[in-house]
Write an enzyme that holds these catalytic residues in place. Structure first.
Site, short mmCIF file in Angstrom:
data_model
loop_
_atom_site.label_atom_id
_atom_site.label_comp_id
_atom_site.label_asym_id
_atom_site.label_seq_id
_atom_site.Cartn_x
_atom_site.Cartn_y
_atom_site.Cartn_z
N HIS A 108 0.81 -1.41 -0.08
CA HIS A 108 0.18 0.05 0.13
C HIS A 108 0.84 1.27 -0.12
O HIS A 108 0.27 2.28 -0.25
CB HIS A 108 -1.07 0.01 0.98
CG HIS A 108 -2.05 -0.87 1.12
ND1 HIS A 108 -2.83 -1.22 -0.02
CD2 HIS A 108 -2.19 -2.12 1.90
CE1 HIS A 108 -3.65 -2.16 0.19
NE2 HIS A 108 -3.17 -2.68 1.40
N ARG A 116 6.98 -6.26 3.40
CA ARG A 116 5.93 -7.08 2.88
C ARG A 116 5.67 -6.36 1.31
O ARG A 116 5.73 -5.49 0.76
CB ARG A 116 4.41 -6.24 3.45
CG ARG A 116 3.09 -6.61 2.76
CD ARG A 116 1.96 -6.53 3.69
NE ARG A 116 1.42 -5.01 3.51
CZ ARG A 116 0.34 -4.51 4.16
NH1 ARG A 116 -0.51 -5.28 4.85
NH2 ARG A 116 0.10 -3.27 4.27
N ASP A 156 17.05 -11.70 -2.29
CA ASP A 156 18.41 -11.37 -2.90
C ASP A 156 19.14 -9.97 -2.44
O ASP A 156 20.00 -9.73 -2.17
CB ASP A 156 18.59 -11.36 -4.18
CG ASP A 156 18.69 -13.01 -4.75
OD1 ASP A 156 19.00 -13.73 -3.77
OD2 ASP A 156 18.40 -13.09 -5.94
N GLU A 186 -6.62 -12.03 6.08
CA GLU A 186 -7.15 -10.88 6.43
C GLU A 186 -8.74 -10.82 5.58
O GLU A 186 -9.24 -9.79 5.54
CB GLU A 186 -6.29 -9.66 5.62
CG GLU A 186 -5.76 -9.89 4.63
CD GLU A 186 -4.74 -8.89 3.96
OE1 GLU A 186 -4.79 -7.77 4.14
OE2 GLU A 186 -4.13 -9.18 3.40
N ASP A 195 -8.82 -5.20 6.29
CA ASP A 195 -9.41 -5.95 5.21
C ASP A 195 -10.44 -6.90 5.70
O ASP A 195 -11.38 -7.09 5.09
CB ASP A 195 -8.16 -6.48 4.41
CG ASP A 195 -7.53 -5.69 3.35
OD1 ASP A 195 -8.14 -5.45 2.48
OD2 ASP A 195 -6.51 -5.24 3.95
#
Length: 263
Positions: free
Chosen positions: A48, A73, A87, A152, A178
């Site tokens: 977001h 996230r 990585d 969620e 959510d």
């Protein structure tokens, strides 16, 4: 030389609560300030917030100089995104919108090298191995990767017990906002029905021996989750903290003018 120790994973595995803050400003300068504030962990959000791989790397770099642990996230739990983030040096990932055990198994495979997973073997090019300076990275990295999945919505809640049985998942994070929307309470994560569902899910997570997590600005809810046994709890968001402080100061400053401009 083995992969760097992941203190966040060690803490939540042992049941030691870790308090965190969400980073949505997508800025390394703000991340550096936050890293020195004293939180145990900071979540760099690419779902977001307007983050891309390079902005995430810059934030990982500045946070690494402090005791706060960086959690990332991704936008979605796609294998190619997870590969890039690992990585880049992320050791802890929070994969959003997981709705089934089958879906939870995908990121497990993505964070695991063959023959048991599909993570690409390219650590010699990667920041994760200090550009091949960590000689044992390939054989030790898995021990220090922490994989969290986010449940969620109603589908995820219905599948929670199955998700909790997936090997390789270190913790489950409940997303109240959510979930509230999917339950018919959009914009009201504090609705009694939502809070009851969240707390019930947290009890199930803890009972299953997984780490439980949540982001909530409600202090009572934070304490309730911690009392149940949640071990990674985010209590604030940099964007809302900055915005509310700026608005409050602007309003205070206007009052000094006495010209009716205050809102």
């Amino acid at each position: 030389m083995p992969a760097p120790h992941n203190p966040f994973k060690a803490a939540i595995t042992s049941g030691k609560p870790q308090l965190g803050c969400w980073l949505g400003l997508a800025d390394s300068y703000a991340a550096e300030i936050s890293a020195g504030a004293g939180f145990d962990w900071l979540l760099i959000d690419a779902e977001h917030a307007p983050n891309d791989l390079r902005s995430i790397i810059r934030q990982l770099q500045v946070i690494s100089a402090f005791d706060s642990h960086a959690v990332v996230r991704p936008t979605i739990g796609e294998s190619w995104m997870i590969k890039q983030l690992l990585d880049a040096g992320a050791q802890t990932l929070l994969v959003p919108m997981v709705e089934s055990a089958a879906q939870a198994r995908d990121p497990v495979r993505a964070v695991t090298y063959p023959p048991h997973g599909i993570r690409g073997v390219g650590s010699a090019l990667a920041r994760a191995s200090s550009f091949a300076a960590i000689s044992d990275y390939l054989t030790t990295a898995q021990n220090e990767i922490c994989l969290l999945v986010q449940v969620e919505n109603n589908a995820g809640m219905e599948a929670l017990d199955d998700i909790l049985m997936v090997e390789g998942i270190d913790g489950v994070f409940i997303g109240p906002s959510d979930l509230a929307a999917d339950m018919g309470f959009i914009g009201n994560a504090g609705a009694p029905e939502v809070e009851k569902t969240v707390l019930d899910a947290m009890r199930r997570i803890v009972a299953a021996g997984k780490a439980g997590g949540i982001l909530t600005l409600n202090a009572d809810m934070q304490k309730a989750c911690l009392d149940i046994g949640a071990t990674f709890v985010a209590t604030e968001i940099d964007v809302t903290l900055f915005a509310s402080a700026m608005r409050a100061e602007a309003a205070r400053a206007r009052k000094m003018l006495g010209d009716g401009r205050q809102e």
